[in-house]
Write a protein that holds these residues in place. Structure first.
Motif, PDB file in Angstrom:
ATOM      1  N   LEU A 114       0.874  -1.222  -0.141  1.00 21.08           N
ATOM      2  CA  LEU A 114      -0.225  -0.118   0.032  1.00 21.08           C
ATOM      3  C   LEU A 114       0.917   1.439   0.099  1.00 21.08           C
ATOM      4  O   LEU A 114       1.659   1.326   0.602  1.00 21.08           O
ATOM      5  CB  LEU A 114      -0.789  -0.031   1.201  1.00 21.08           C
ATOM      6  N   ASN A 115       0.526   2.168  -0.486  1.00 19.70           N
ATOM      7  CA  ASN A 115       1.124   3.509  -0.585  1.00 19.70           C
ATOM      8  C   ASN A 115       1.064   4.433   0.550  1.00 19.70           C
ATOM      9  O   ASN A 115      -0.307   4.733   0.701  1.00 19.70           O
ATOM     10  CB  ASN A 115       0.878   4.228  -1.937  1.00 19.70           C
ATOM     11  N   MET A 118      -0.950   7.731   0.181  1.00 16.86           N
ATOM     12  CA  MET A 118      -2.261   7.849  -0.509  1.00 16.86           C
ATOM     13  C   MET A 118      -3.448   7.125   0.261  1.00 16.86           C
ATOM     14  O   MET A 118      -3.267   6.057   1.181  1.00 16.86           O
ATOM     15  CB  MET A 118      -2.347   7.134  -1.801  1.00 16.86           C
ATOM     16  N   THR A 122      -8.562   5.994  -2.551  1.00 19.24           N
ATOM     17  CA  THR A 122      -7.819   6.637  -3.729  1.00 19.24           C
ATOM     18  C   THR A 122      -7.138   5.166  -4.393  1.00 19.24           C
ATOM     19  O   THR A 122      -7.266   5.042  -5.440  1.00 19.24           O
ATOM     20  CB  THR A 122      -6.840   7.816  -3.568  1.00 19.24           C
ATOM     21  N   GLN A 123      -6.569   4.463  -3.354  1.00 21.44           N
ATOM     22  CA  GLN A 123      -5.724   3.321  -3.982  1.00 21.44           C
ATOM     23  C   GLN A 123      -6.930   2.099  -4.278  1.00 21.44           C
ATOM     24  O   GLN A 123      -6.494   1.504  -5.428  1.00 21.44           O
ATOM     25  CB  GLN A 123      -4.854   2.644  -2.825  1.00 21.44           C
ATOM     26  N   GLU A 126      -8.246   3.434  -7.920  1.00 24.88           N
ATOM     27  CA  GLU A 126      -7.151   3.591  -8.949  1.00 24.88           C
ATOM     28  C   GLU A 126      -7.288   2.693 -10.113  1.00 24.88           C
ATOM     29  O   GLU A 126      -7.366   2.824 -11.255  1.00 24.88           O
ATOM     30  CB  GLU A 126      -5.809   3.367  -8.388  1.00 24.88           C
ATOM     31  N   TYR A 162      -5.692   6.818   5.966  1.00 25.63           N
ATOM     32  CA  TYR A 162      -4.404   6.424   5.217  1.00 25.63           C
ATOM     33  C   TYR A 162      -4.030   4.930   6.011  1.00 25.63           C
ATOM     34  O   TYR A 162      -4.447   4.630   6.965  1.00 25.63           O
ATOM     35  CB  TYR A 162      -3.238   7.414   5.627  1.00 25.63           C
ATOM     36  N   ASN A 175      -5.982  -4.782   0.916  1.00 22.66           N
ATOM     37  CA  ASN A 175      -5.387  -5.481  -0.045  1.00 22.66           C
ATOM     38  C   ASN A 175      -6.290  -6.413  -1.019  1.00 22.66           C
ATOM     39  O   ASN A 175      -6.076  -6.618  -2.234  1.00 22.66           O
ATOM     40  CB  ASN A 175      -4.202  -6.048   0.363  1.00 22.66           C
ATOM     41  N   ILE A 178      -8.617  -4.742  -2.917  1.00 22.27           N
ATOM     42  CA  ILE A 178      -8.057  -3.951  -4.350  1.00 22.27           C
ATOM     43  C   ILE A 178      -7.641  -5.136  -5.417  1.00 22.27           C
ATOM     44  O   ILE A 178      -8.070  -4.977  -6.507  1.00 22.27           O
ATOM     45  CB  ILE A 178      -6.624  -3.447  -3.959  1.00 22.27           C
TER      46      ILE A 178
END
Ligand SMILES: Nc1ncnc2c1ncn2[C@@H]1O[C@H](COP(=O)(O)OP(=O)(O)OP(=O)(O)O)[C@@H](O)[C@H]1O
Ligand SMILES: Nc1ncnc2c1ncn2[C@@H]1O[C@H](COP(=O)(O)OP(=O)(O)OP(=O)(O)O)[C@@H](O)[C@H]1O
Ligand SMILES: [Mg+2]
Ligand SMILES: [Mg+2]
Lengths: 359, 307
Positions: A114-115, A118, A122-123, A126, A162, A175, A178
């Motif tokens: 994960l960033n 961000m 947002t992640q 994306e 975050y 995760n 995503i």
């Protein structure tokens, strides 16, 4: 129904350059995954599970090198068959065609994938916006529903959080969300539920199983949790020192294991009913800086026979689905049975089950 | 070899995070427990229930919103002098949940493991430093050759062992181990758990052991605390919790343990738990004593109904 091959790995060899020399981490891995099925990969920590599956996603550290092998992915484009040869594709092609779109991976270390700068919303959005060209509003809605599916409380509010504001298990679930967001054909989960308690773990595994049924998703789980393997796997591959040493249906591996490493692994499962010191496999895995002669497990194998130190064992066939790489299965080898304590444990499992397992 | 002296006492601990003006996460809501010298206290519970937050607050990475933490007789929940904090950072060590996130990617393993030794100058020569690190790497099942590699050059389980080595090398009296064995195969898990136990037998170290693998928690812990949504709902000896779980959440949790038995596991159903459905409001309950060291968070009516 005829099984349809979707992923084929053949003779994969990968090595890494390190300060101490070249480490031969992957030493000839073969693996077949069929559409809609689930394979679990289990095995020694450091045996090459993550490296193999990352290679399938076209990911390799800069000090790594694929020395040999093929990885083929048989995909579909509007019902037309397309074959992707992963190892021959450029990074750009992989990013455009494969990763996060046709094959998605949940990485072992949730924080690093994960960033940190961000928000998780947002992640999540994306990929959907990039691959599926959804509008912001549509992506937002889908992202919230995915967070709800993975049991994140107050999903709307969490969209703006975050990664460091989430617990370890929540990051892991983000995760997973995503990975699911782009409806992949293959889902690779590298220890996806280690940070989850057993109740949420069960819900997440059932969620993936449901999606699998709905969309004929194919899944590879890497996990150390043999309870999880029991729950989800159709087939199991056991890895040791850069090779698959045994593979079979989940029942074959749990009730009729043949490789001495698999015996050791199953014997190490803690038994809640006893307070005895936990069993561990004696010794340590081979140092792959040096070439391995014979069976890599031989020095730790109390059943090893002379042949084990001389020549690498081939995969011996036990049934149509069950194979193991140990000289013990050679016709000329002395008859050796699994340790009596493991035998007793398996017999107990079968009694608990109530119905006999027929081989 | 536990004795009755309380090494750590946590009392009415609260930790609230204000994320934005309209959103505060109440991660920990008045948790009390203690750990004796040489004891292992297992902390289990739902993902997001506040386990890591409790650990990080005890070791003072966060200042508690409310409540007290006493360590070796000293209150460490208020403002700390530089010296007290430095003392705390040697006597208490944490093994972090995300091994990769806490290992500096630009440092070699030898320097990561020796970091605490460096900060507190705990060796006389470079050679002694090196030897201490090598010895520790051996202890956790890694080897000398790994010392000059960088964290990303390891498998998940190997990295986890670097984190363990870094904590144990300081010879602390309390280790907060936040899911220290999740990335390890069962054989190495057993090796690490046996190792933690044998170090405990020789040094009298205490552990706060946070984990999801209940069979391992059962095996390693003297006592266990069960956490749900920032409340400690039940605590007792390992035996008491496993053979006589009282709180519906504990029962649900134990019923969800997957069995390494495929035919059985594919049919098994677990007991669902939703406090709203059961009409349980944690704030109305108090920890009530059952027997021995066994306590359960409940109102009087709930207590009567469950026991
Ligand atoms: N970039 C690298 N440089 C050097 N060695 C590496 C690198 N990446 C992986 N390795 C080595 O390759 C081997 C296989 O690693 P891999 O991460 O695949 O193990 P794993 O089976 O996933 O283990 P775990 O269960 O602990 O996650 C390990 O011995 C590891 O140290
Ligand atoms: N720095 C932070 N800022 C905001 N919220 C936070 C922060 N740290 C933790 N939280 C929140 O506090 C709650 C408890 O988190 P914590 O990490 O303690 O859970 P946990 O019990 O360790 O869970 P897991 O088993 O998933 O690791 C979660 O809702 C999390 O989002
Ligand atoms: Mg791995
Ligand atoms: Mg945590």
């Amino acid at each position: 129904m005829k099984r349809e091959l979707i992923l084929r790995i053949r003779d994969l060899y990968i090595s890494f350059r390190t300060a101490a020399g070249t480490v031969n981490s992957i030493r000839g891995v073969n693996l077949d995954l069929y559409r809609g099925e689930t394979i679990a990969i289990v095995g020694e920590s450091g045996s090459g599970k993550s490296v193999t599956m990352k290679a399938t996603m076209g990911i390799l550290s800069s000090n790594g090198k694929v020395n040999d092998g093929v990885i083929e992915f048989y995909s579909k484009d509007n019902e037309n068959a397309v074959t992707y040869r992963i190892l021959e594709m450029s990074k750009r092609e992989i990013r455009r065609e494969i990763s996060g779109k046709r094959i998605a991976m949940v990485f072992q270390d949730p924080m690093t994938s994960l960033n940190p700068t961000m928000s998780i919303g947002t992640q999540l959005m994306e990929g959907m916006r990039h691959h599926d060209k959804l509008s912001r509003a549509e992506a937002w809605k889908k992202a919230v529903s995915l967070l709800k599916m993975v049991e994140i409380p107050e999903p709307e509010k969490r969209m703006r959080s975050y990664p460091h504001q989430l617990s370890g298990g929540m990051r892991q679930r983000v995760n997973i969300a995503i990975a699911l967001s782009c409806d992949p054909e293959i889902l690779i989960c590298d220890e996806p539920t280690t940070a989850l308690d057993v109740t949420i773990q069960a819900k997440i595994l059932e969620l993936i199983q449901n999606i699998q049924k709905e969309r004929n998703l194919s899944v590879i789980y890497i996990t150390h949790d043999l309870g999880v393997v029991s729950k989800i796997a159709d087939y199991v591959s056991v890895m040791y020192a850069g090779k698959i040493v045994e593979q079979g249906t989940v029942n074959e591996i749990f009730y009729d294991p043949r490789h001495p490493y698999t015996w050791g692994l199953l014997s190490s499962i803690p038994d809640v009913t006893s307070d005895q010191k936990l069993f561990t496999i004696p010794g340590s895995p081979p140092n792959l800086l040096h070439p391995v002669k014979g069976d890599a497990f031989a020095p730790r194998n109390i059943y090893a026979i002379g042949m084990d130190y001389l020549e690498e064992p081939p995969m011996f066939k036990i049934t149509k689905t069950h194979y193991a790489a140990t000289w013990l299965l050679d016709k000329r080898a002395p008859k050796v049975h699994m340790p009596t304590s493991l035998r007793a444990r398996i017999d107990k499992m079968l009694r608990e089950e109530g119905t006999a397992y027929d081989e | 070899m536990t004795n009755d002296e309380r090494l750590l006492e946590v009392e009415g601990l609260k930790q609230h995070f204000r994320v934005s003006s309209g959103f505060t996460v109440k991660a920990v809501n008045g948790v009390s427990f203690h750990i004796r010298r040489g004891e292992t206290f297992g902390l289990v519970g739902e993902s997001g229930s506040g386990k890591t937050t409790i650990g990080r607050t005890i070791i003072r990475l966060y200042t508690p919103t409310e409540g007290h933490v006493r360590f070796e007789g000293t209150d460490i929940s208020g403002a700390l002098s530089h010296q007290a904090l430095s003392q705390l950072r040697t006597k208490m060590q944490m093994i972090f949940q995300d091994p990769m996130a806490c290992l500096n990617p630009r440092k070699k393993v030898i320097d990561i493991v020796a970091q605490g030794l460096d900060i507190h100058r705990l060796y006389r020569s470079r050679q002694e430093r090196r030897e201490k690190v090598y010895e520790m790497l051996e202890t956790v099942g890694l080897s000398e050759e790994h010392a000059n590699r960088y964290p990303h050059q390891f498998s998940g389980g190997q990295r986890q062992r670097i984190g363990i080595a870094r904590a144990l090398i300081m010879q602390p009296s309390l280790v907060i181990a936040d899911e220290p064995i999740t990335a390890l195969d069962v054989s190495i898990q057993a090796q690490v758990v046996n190792l933690l136990k044998s170090i405990q037998e020789t040094t009298g170290i205490a552990y706060l052991f946070i984990a999801h693998d209940l069979s391992m928690v059962h095996y390693i812990s003297d006592r266990i605390g069960v956490l749900h949504r920032g409340y400690l709902v039940e605590t007792g000896t390992s035996q008491e919790i496993f053979s006589n779980p009282i709180h519906p959440y504990t029962r649900s949790l134990l019923s969800a343990i997957p069995h390494p038995n495929p035919i059985l596991e594919k049919k098994r159903k677990s007991i669902p738990y939703d406090p709203a459905v059961l009409g349980i409001e944690y704030d109305r309950g108090a920890l009530r004593h059952l027997e021995g060291e066994h306590f359960v968070l409940s109102t009087e009516e709930e207590f009567t109904a469950w026991t």
